[in-house]
Design a protein around this motif. Structure first.
Motif, PDB file in Angstrom:
ATOM      1  N   ARG A  77      55.018  48.616  29.642  1.00  0.00           N
ATOM      2  CA  ARG A  77      54.004  47.551  29.709  1.00  0.00           C
ATOM      3  C   ARG A  77      53.683  47.282  31.189  1.00  0.00           C
ATOM      4  O   ARG A  77      54.580  47.014  31.983  1.00  0.00           O
ATOM      5  CB  ARG A  77      54.564  46.305  29.025  1.00  0.00           C
ATOM      6  CG  ARG A  77      53.552  45.232  28.789  1.00  0.00           C
ATOM      7  CD  ARG A  77      54.106  44.190  27.824  1.00  0.00           C
ATOM      8  NE  ARG A  77      53.438  42.923  28.028  1.00  0.00           N
ATOM      9  CZ  ARG A  77      53.888  41.950  28.817  1.00  0.00           C
ATOM     10  NH1 ARG A  77      55.024  42.100  29.445  1.00  0.00           N
ATOM     11  NH2 ARG A  77      53.203  40.842  28.979  1.00  0.00           N
ATOM     12  N   VAL A  78      52.414  47.392  31.539  1.00  0.00           N
ATOM     13  CA  VAL A  78      51.991  47.193  32.930  1.00  0.00           C
ATOM     14  C   VAL A  78      51.027  46.008  32.964  1.00  0.00           C
ATOM     15  O   VAL A  78      50.057  45.982  32.202  1.00  0.00           O
ATOM     16  CB  VAL A  78      51.282  48.456  33.479  1.00  0.00           C
ATOM     17  CG1 VAL A  78      50.832  48.254  34.919  1.00  0.00           C
ATOM     18  CG2 VAL A  78      52.185  49.671  33.378  1.00  0.00           C
ATOM     19  N   VAL A  79      51.323  45.034  33.820  1.00  0.00           N
ATOM     20  CA  VAL A  79      50.439  43.874  33.943  1.00  0.00           C
ATOM     21  C   VAL A  79      49.753  43.919  35.306  1.00  0.00           C
ATOM     22  O   VAL A  79      50.416  44.022  36.330  1.00  0.00           O
ATOM     23  CB  VAL A  79      51.216  42.544  33.785  1.00  0.00           C
ATOM     24  CG1 VAL A  79      50.262  41.359  33.871  1.00  0.00           C
ATOM     25  CG2 VAL A  79      51.976  42.525  32.469  1.00  0.00           C
ATOM     26  N   ILE A  80      48.419  43.873  35.285  1.00  0.00           N
ATOM     27  CA  ILE A  80      47.670  43.909  36.551  1.00  0.00           C
ATOM     28  C   ILE A  80      46.936  42.585  36.739  1.00  0.00           C
ATOM     29  O   ILE A  80      46.552  41.934  35.769  1.00  0.00           O
ATOM     30  CB  ILE A  80      46.660  45.080  36.597  1.00  0.00           C
ATOM     31  CG1 ILE A  80      45.761  45.064  35.349  1.00  0.00           C
ATOM     32  CG2 ILE A  80      47.357  46.400  36.728  1.00  0.00           C
ATOM     33  CD1 ILE A  80      44.650  46.060  35.393  1.00  0.00           C
ATOM     34  N   GLY A  81      46.740  42.204  37.979  1.00  0.00           N
ATOM     35  CA  GLY A  81      46.033  40.956  38.258  1.00  0.00           C
ATOM     36  C   GLY A  81      45.612  40.883  39.709  1.00  0.00           C
ATOM     37  O   GLY A  81      45.783  41.850  40.468  1.00  0.00           O
ATOM     38  N   GLY A  82      45.037  39.774  40.085  1.00  0.00           N
ATOM     39  CA  GLY A  82      44.642  39.566  41.474  1.00  0.00           C
ATOM     40  C   GLY A  82      43.329  40.253  41.825  1.00  0.00           C
ATOM     41  O   GLY A  82      42.480  40.481  40.967  1.00  0.00           O
ATOM     42  N   THR A  83      43.231  40.601  43.110  1.00  0.00           N
ATOM     43  CA  THR A  83      41.989  41.189  43.628  1.00  0.00           C
ATOM     44  C   THR A  83      42.228  42.654  43.989  1.00  0.00           C
ATOM     45  O   THR A  83      43.229  42.979  44.632  1.00  0.00           O
ATOM     46  CB  THR A  83      41.552  40.427  44.893  1.00  0.00           C
ATOM     47  OG1 THR A  83      41.397  39.047  44.537  1.00  0.00           O
ATOM     48  CG2 THR A  83      40.227  40.946  45.424  1.00  0.00           C
ATOM     49  N   TRP A  84      41.309  43.509  43.577  1.00  0.00           N
ATOM     50  CA  TRP A  84      41.413  44.952  43.867  1.00  0.00           C
ATOM     51  C   TRP A  84      40.160  45.369  44.631  1.00  0.00           C
ATOM     52  O   TRP A  84      39.069  45.337  44.083  1.00  0.00           O
ATOM     53  CB  TRP A  84      41.538  45.761  42.571  1.00  0.00           C
ATOM     54  CG  TRP A  84      42.810  45.523  41.824  1.00  0.00           C
ATOM     55  CD1 TRP A  84      43.178  44.394  41.164  1.00  0.00           C
ATOM     56  CD2 TRP A  84      43.889  46.447  41.673  1.00  0.00           C
ATOM     57  NE1 TRP A  84      44.422  44.534  40.610  1.00  0.00           N
ATOM     58  CE2 TRP A  84      44.891  45.803  40.905  1.00  0.00           C
ATOM     59  CE3 TRP A  84      44.131  47.760  42.108  1.00  0.00           C
ATOM     60  CZ2 TRP A  84      46.087  46.429  40.567  1.00  0.00           C
ATOM     61  CZ3 TRP A  84      45.319  48.379  41.753  1.00  0.00           C
ATOM     62  CH2 TRP A  84      46.289  47.707  41.006  1.00  0.00           C
ATOM     63  N   ARG A  85      40.363  45.762  45.889  1.00  0.00           N
ATOM     64  CA  ARG A  85      39.230  46.215  46.711  1.00  0.00           C
ATOM     65  C   ARG A  85      39.564  47.576  47.318  1.00  0.00           C
ATOM     66  O   ARG A  85      40.730  47.890  47.559  1.00  0.00           O
ATOM     67  CB  ARG A  85      38.967  45.230  47.862  1.00  0.00           C
ATOM     68  CG  ARG A  85      38.412  43.890  47.430  1.00  0.00           C
ATOM     69  CD  ARG A  85      38.129  43.018  48.666  1.00  0.00           C
ATOM     70  NE  ARG A  85      37.949  41.641  48.286  1.00  0.00           N
ATOM     71  CZ  ARG A  85      36.810  41.132  47.808  1.00  0.00           C
ATOM     72  NH1 ARG A  85      35.763  41.904  47.657  1.00  0.00           N
ATOM     73  NH2 ARG A  85      36.724  39.863  47.491  1.00  0.00           N
ATOM     74  N   LEU A  86      38.475  48.347  47.598  1.00  0.00           N
ATOM     75  CA  LEU A  86      38.657  49.684  48.192  1.00  0.00           C
ATOM     76  C   LEU A  86      39.428  49.625  49.511  1.00  0.00           C
ATOM     77  O   LEU A  86      40.178  50.538  49.841  1.00  0.00           O
ATOM     78  CB  LEU A  86      37.286  50.323  48.463  1.00  0.00           C
ATOM     79  CG  LEU A  86      36.557  50.960  47.276  1.00  0.00           C
ATOM     80  CD1 LEU A  86      35.169  51.393  47.696  1.00  0.00           C
ATOM     81  CD2 LEU A  86      37.319  52.144  46.724  1.00  0.00           C
TER      82      LEU A  86
END
Lengths: 349, 251
Positions: free
Chosen positions: A7-16
């Motif tokens: 189980r992988v939880v992703i969050g926050g801000t993703w920028r190049l």
């Protein structure tokens, strides 16, 4: 990880511009969920695609629909236009063999076409671009005079310098004139001019014809019913084959003059040097050099035209053609020089 | 026809041409974010020249154009670089660097502008190429792929940095109907997924009708824009006579 499901939880801000996290994928079942995912650009779908593309069962169901779609698009979109599988070593060796054989075949075909073109010129049936011929007489011939003069002069000068050092030990410095004159007439005049033609003219021809290949100009000639070899290569080869012997003769005399400068600065007078030089240069040795220079001119021009005509249709291909034209030309000139040496020896020339 | 403050791209009284020769003048329009604008007109009317002027590659002969509110002609080199960082270009011949593989072509702008390690750049490039359907051709050279694949690779490079605006010069030129249709889908998909604004120059009326929200028709006889509207309106008789004739002839 529960029941083999990662189980992988992703969050926050993703920028190049931000660094991406690393992850060790365990198992072949992965579920990715999001929590407080505030912003993402293509870095997030690229990260998911890159890390989980080999997972057998990837559950993206709880992710935002736009993110799901961006990952699925990349997975589904790998449809290609007839791309072959990577061949094995044996198949690659076979391909190399076939390619080499094909390359030899193409070169012989080009030589054949060139001679056919010459034959058609002689009987007046060839469609040749005579403007090109005149232009090449100028660019490959007259324009090359300064560089041929410089290199011919320096070659004679160097030979005389080296010769003087050796001949002085046996008290035979007067023979430096024979050494320089004979070497320039029989060998170095033709060889140096041939090499200059390869570096200067071959590469230019390869670039010109290669660029014409890229812009489909050669195809256009074919469409007009013209033979590109006859129309483009024959005038160039003819011009260079005519000009290189003249340039070689010029280089020979300049080389002898270069030798005289060194010899006369040392042990010899001008009269002594010239007398010895005239004795050394026989009609036979002049003929040997002249015949060689005709062949070297043909080889240099043909190498450029051939490599240009088979150049790949890209900027890279044109560059490769120019390089390989110079390499092919110089190699063939040296090989043919060796063959000439054997033949002239057999005929006592 | 006039530009709106919210527009991502505007031009006001723009004149374009070659040297001092004016081809088109009095061009005034704006484009809202997320829209697809097609520039159409007969051959030689200045479509590609207009696109180059809008993208800041050529200076207009008169008038002003702005991208993200910045006039690229008068902007400082820093502002100009910042704007160009937010745009992508697909040139007519794809203009892929022939000595680089497709992956390296896409990686190139990333290397120039991102401070990411090689592993991440590679991952991003692979994703972009997968997005355009070239996952299995990443290590091919441009000379080893078809024209349609080169166009898609060109688009992958154009979207490498997630640009907000992409300029596409004749993306469908020379493609068969199937490849052309795939390319149209790809452009729509990029717009939907990333909210990208697209400016495209095209002769393919069927493709324009399928994907464009707005269309500028350049009228070479008048030397200015003949119409600026949704492309479907050009199909109806009575609307924009010359644009209607152009669309009817080419459909």
């Amino acid at each position: 990880m529960t029941d083999g499901l990662m189980r992988v939880v992703i969050g926050g801000t993703w920028r190049l511009d931000d660094p991406l996290p690393t992850i060790a994928v365990k198992g072949d079942r992965v579920r990715i969920e999001s929590s407080d995912l505030t912003f993402f650009d293509s870095s997030l779908p690229a990260w998911i695609f890159g890390n989980f593309k080999n997972v057998r069962q990837l559950d993206l169901g709880s992710l935002p629909p736009r993110l799901q779609s961006l990952v699925r698009i990349a997975e589904k979109a790998s449809v290609n236009d007839h791309l072959g599988e990577v061949p094995g070593v044996l198949a690659q060796f076979g391909s190399w063999g076939m390619e080499s054989a094909g390359s030899w075949g193409r070169s012989f075909n080009h030589i054949g076409n060139t001679f056919m073109g010459f034959a058609r010129v002689l009987v007046g049936r060839a469609k040749v671009n005579w403007m090109d011929f005149a232009l090449q007489l100028q660019t490959a011939g007259v324009d090359a005079l300064p560089i041929v003069a410089l290199l011919g002069f320096l070659t004679g000068l160097i030979m005389a310098y080296v010769g003087l050092i050796q001949l002085r030990q046996v008290g035979a410095t007067v023979y430096v004139a024979n050494l320089v004159s004979l070497a320039m007439t029989r060998e170095m005049g033709a060889l140096m001019t041939g090499v200059i033609a390869c570096g200067r003219t071959s590469t230019a021809f390869a670039s010109q014809l290669g660029s014409m290949n890229v812009s489909q100009e050669t195809d256009a000639l074919r469409a007009l019913g013209l033979n590109p070899v006859e129309y483009l290569a024959v005038p160039r080869i003819l011009a260079v084959t005519l000009m290189v012997p003249l340039l070689a003769t010029f280089a020979t005399f300049i080389g002898v003059f270069g030798g005289m400068i060194v010899a006369c600065a040392g042990d010899l007078s001008i009269e002594q040097y010239l007398t010895q030089a005239v004795r050394a240069i026989t009609f036979k040795s002049f003929l040997v050099g002249f015949i060689k220079s005709i062949a070297f001119g043909f080889i240099a021009a043909w190498a450029g035209c051939y490599r240009g005509s088979v150049a790949k249709r890209s900027a890279l291909g044109v560059g490769e053609a120019a390089t390989s034209a110079a390499v092919l030309g110089i190699t063939l000139i040296v090989v043919s020089d060796a063959i000439f040496a054997v033949i002239f020896n057999l005929f006592d020339l | 026809m006039s530009a709106d403050l919210a527009d991502i791209l505007t031009c006001d009284g723009l004149a374009i041409g070659h040297g001092s020769k004016v081809i088109m003048e009095r061009l005034t329009f704006g484009l809202a974010p997320g829209k697809i604008l097609a520039v159409v007109g007969p051959s030689g009317c200045g479509k590609s020249t207009l696109m180059r002027a809008l993208g800041g590659l050529d200076e207009p002969l008169a008038g002003t154009s702005t991208l993200f509110g910045i006039n690229l002609v008068t902007a400082s080199s820093k502002d100009r670089a910042a704007v160009l960082r937010r745009t992508g270009f697909l040139f007519q011949g794809s203009a892929l660097f022939s000595s680089l593989t497709l992956r390296e072509n896409v990686e190139m702008p990333m290397r120039e502008f991102l401070k990411a390690p090689q592993r991440e750049i590679r991952q991003l490039a692979e994703y972009k190429l997968a997005l355009v359907g070239l996952a299995d051709a990443m290590d091919k050279l441009p000379s080893e792929i078809s024209g349609g694949m080169a166009k898609r690779a060109g688009i992958a490079r154009a979207i490498a940095l997630d640009p907000e605006v992409i300029f596409l010069d004749e993306p469908n030129a020379g493609l068969d109907p199937l490849s052309s249709g795939r390319l149209d889908e790809l452009i729509l998909r990029i717009r939907e997924s990333f909210g990208t604004t697209v400016v495209l120059v095209s002769h393919e009326v069927s493709s324009i009708l399928r994907i464009a929200d707005l269309c500028v028709y350049l009228d070479p006889d008048a030397g200015t824009m003949g119409a600026y509207a949704a492309p479907k309106t050009f199909l109806q008789a009575g609307n924009h006579a010359k644009a209607h004739a152009f669309f009817k002839q080419t459909v």
